[in-house]
Design a protein around this motif. Structure first.
Motif, PDB file in Angstrom:
ATOM      1  N   HIS A 540     -54.564  36.534 -16.391  1.00  0.00           N
ATOM      2  CA  HIS A 540     -54.694  37.951 -16.043  1.00  0.00           C
ATOM      3  C   HIS A 540     -55.905  38.530 -16.781  1.00  0.00           C
ATOM      4  N   LEU A 580     -47.823  43.079 -16.134  1.00  0.00           N
ATOM      5  CA  LEU A 580     -47.794  41.707 -16.654  1.00  0.00           C
ATOM      6  C   LEU A 580     -46.441  41.044 -16.378  1.00  0.00           C
ATOM      7  N   TRP A 583     -46.535  40.004 -12.909  1.00  0.00           N
ATOM      8  CA  TRP A 583     -47.526  38.932 -12.778  1.00  0.00           C
ATOM      9  C   TRP A 583     -46.867  37.567 -13.029  1.00  0.00           C
TER      10      TRP A 583
END
Ligand code: 6R9
Length: 649
Positions: A540, A580, A583
């Motif tokens: 990321h 996140l 993700w």
């Protein structure tokens, strides 16, 4: 002195009717380790062989030459052993009882019906060009077609690779490419707890990833009839291809050491490993353990609540029970839907005798109080089993008292994807139980505890759990990477199989597994490498560095705690935390959803740049006293910062 744990002695009545009482266990165990060849040659007679083996054991654990062969000149077929040989005696007996997610849906499939369906799919696979030695990837819901697909592969000598239906498209693609599968079998959607999961969409997404163009057919079971995209050049409906096939298909003669399946699991480093299991040894071990550990008797309904995507589903929903001619219950849903009483209601509805489940499922139910069992009697139950992680004594007692009405022995079974079947376990008619202990080794299993230098420790002590000699069910190698197989399991200590688990042995010689000693997490019984989650995070753009550790979690056993160092110009925020979390979920799958993310301006590292996970684990567990020696850290002040802002309070 530490308090002695309560002991639950074997009931005499139970022992009298069981496959093994304590004397049988002790004498069979002794025989199995004194004369493994003789013992396993005899046990092998319980399978049907096209050609009976004359060579029984040929195994080497030496790191310079890891080579594991059992019954190497024998020939058999796993599907034949699970189906054909039962037709005469129990053709009309239920082989699979399927209970849908919706309590109104169920289905019973007899051995004869299962045989016919497996033959039809075998013929369909052949028509697609699948031949002996090819791999087929399965990405399936918990529906009978999943077992049918495994057995159809086995029947024609194809190697199945089942990928858990909760994995993401990327995880699926990675496994399809590693196994080089030309055919994928899936369903339009799976259903769990009333929610639909878009399996086919996930396959479509996986098929856009690098290397997956080797797939030329995707066979789709219509489970829900939900909307899906269709690619005419690749997609085919299961029912259309299978219905028109003959219900007879000869079972391919397989060498005992021919691969039966590949199953991917997480290690402490790198990509998931595809463990290769072979036909003869695996099947024999799965069948024998299933009969003795659950004390399975003819006509009983047996229920393993695992998913077929894990090894527990392979050995104890499909191969072990079916090889033994058992009735195996397969449940599509979750134990808390539509209400928390569902588990007990299923037991009553199908008169289940044996229930094999996980500590995490028990703890999840426990959290809702004992009243949830009021909607069921559960008096058909005779044996309970637990697998996947250490079971804490509170959960053990609840399982025993509330689910089993204090009548049923619990077999706490320790084993691994790598071991193929149960390794350390009570036998319900033989072993006095201690809550939290997996107790004693199964036939042919020689556990030992080593210190970090590799010395064998005797008596009551703790150490690294290894197995001294081969057993038939063990994985033979890692697909495409024998070197990694040797490195991971046979190099840490010379000449023995290293399990990755820590363990204590008590005065009675009982084993108590304490958990992983490597960087593998066990979240709700699912294995995950910290490295996999870390590499997902650093992909990321906002993340500079990440460290993942497990911390004690009331229900999941372990939760996922993540320390994230952000890139220079990135500000922490709640939105970013959510992003996140999503993700990782999307990248690996919902089972890898982070529980806690802590922003970490710096991570504790040694001067050589190694992250000190020991310290991160303590902070995550809120054990900030006694962090041990931090003087070797490059910058000890980062630890104070992390403690001050720890997120698990
Ligand atoms: C079958 C399965 C293997 C790891 C294993 C250990 C943990 C499994 C356990 C247990 C304590 C038990 N584990 N059973 N720990 N008591 N009864 O779970 O295979 O997914 O490969 O996981 O699970 O740490 O090393 P797998």
């Amino acid at each position: 002195m530490t308090e002695q744990p309560k002991v639950y002695p074997v009931e005499e009545d139970f022992a009298a009717n069981a496959w093994a009482n304590n004397e049988t266990y002790l004498s069979l165990y002794q025989r199995s380790v004194d004369d493994p060849e003789g013992f396993w040659a005899e046990q092998a007679e319980s399978l049907d062989w096209f050609k009976a083996p004359t060579k029984i054991k040929n195994t080497s654990f030496a790191a310079s030459n890891v080579d594991i062969r059992w019954f190497e000149d024998g020939e058999l077929n796993a599907a034949y052993n699970c189906l054909d040989r039962h037709l005469e005696t129990r053709g009309d007996q239920p082989a699979i009882i399927w209970e849908g997610d919706d309590p109104g849906q169920d289905k019973t499939i007899t051995y004869r019906e299962l045989h016919a369906e497996v033959c039809r799919l075998s013929n369909a696979l052949k028509e697609m060009g699948v031949t002996k030695g090819d791999t087929v990837t399965l990405y399936m819901p918990m529906i009978p077609e999943a077992s049918v697909a495994m057995l159809a592969c086995a029947r024609i000598g194809a190697i199945h690779s089942v990928v858990f239906g909760g994995f993401s498209p990327d995880a699926l693609a990675q496994r399809v490419v590693d196994a080089q599968s030309r055919v994928v079998i899936t369903a339009d959607e799976s259903v769990r707890g009333g929610k639909h999961v878009p399996l086919k969409d996930n396959v479509d997404a996986a098929m856009t990833r690098d290397g997956t163009d080797i797939v030329d057919k995707v066979l789709v079971v219509r489970r829900t009839g939900g909307d899906i995209e269709w690619h005419d050049d690749r997609d085919v409906w299961y029912h259309e291809w299978v219905e028109r096939q003959s219900s007879e298909c000869p079972a391919e003669k397989m060498n005992a050491e021919d691969a039966l399946f590949i199953l991917y699991t997480s290690g402490s480093t790198g990509r998931p490993k595809g463990l290769k299991h072979t036909t003869g040894g695996y099947l024999l071990y799965a069948a024998l353990t299933h009969r003795y550990v659950f004390d399975y008797h003819e006509g009983e309904v047996y229920w393993c609540s695992a998913d077929v995507g894990w090894v527990t589903g392979h050995s104890y929903i499909v191969y072990g029970p079916l090889a033994n001619g058992a009735t195996t219950l397969m449940f599509e849903g979750v134990p808390s839907y539509p209400s928390h009483g569902r588990l007990g209601e299923i037991i009553d509805k199908h008169q289940v005798s044996i229930l094999y489940t996980s500590p995490t499922a028990i703890r999840a139910l426990m959290a809702h109080g004992e009243d949830i069992m009021d909607s069921s009697q559960r008096d058909s139950l005779r044996v309970l089993g637990s697998v996947g992680e250490p079971i804490n004594p509170e959960a053990w007692s609840w399982f025993h008292r509330v689910i089993g009405s204090s009548r049923c022995p619990i077999v706490d079974t320790w084993w691994q994807t790598e071991t193929g079947g149960i390794m350390i376990t009570p036998l319900p008619g033989a072993t006095d139980l201690k809550p939290g202990s997996a107790t004693r080794p199964f036939f042919g299993v020689r556990p030992a505890l080593l210190d970090n230098e590799g010395n064998v420790l005797e008596g009551a002590t703790s150490g690294n759990l290894v197995i001294l000699d081969s057993w038939p069910g063990q994985a033979r190698t890692i697909w495409n990477d024998h070197e990694r197989f040797v490195q991971t399991y046979f190099s840490p200590y010379e000449g023995v199989y290293f399990t990755g688990d820590g363990c204590r042995r008590d005065e009675d010689g009982y084993y108590w597994i304490t958990g992983r000693i490597d960087d593998v997490l066990n979240v709700s019984g699912h294995r995950m490498g910290t490295a996999e989650i870390e590499s997902s995070l650093v992909a990321h753009s906002a993340v500079a560095e990440a460290a993942v550790v497990g911390y004690p979690h009331d229900i999941k056993g372990q939760g996922i705690y993540i320390y994230v160092t952000l890139g220079d110009d990135v500000e922490p925020s709640e939105e970013l935390r959510k992003e996140l979390t999503q993700w990782v979920r999307k990248d690996i799958g919902p089972i890898a959803t982070p529980d806690v993310i802590q922003w970490a301006p710096g991570l504790p590292k040694t001067r050589s740049g190694k992250i000190m996970r020991r310290i991160l684990r303590k902070i995550a567990a809120n054990e900030c006293e006694g962090l041990g020696d931090t003087s070797t850290l490059a910058d000890p002040s980062v630890v104070d910062e992390l403690i001050e802002h720890r997120a698990n309070r």
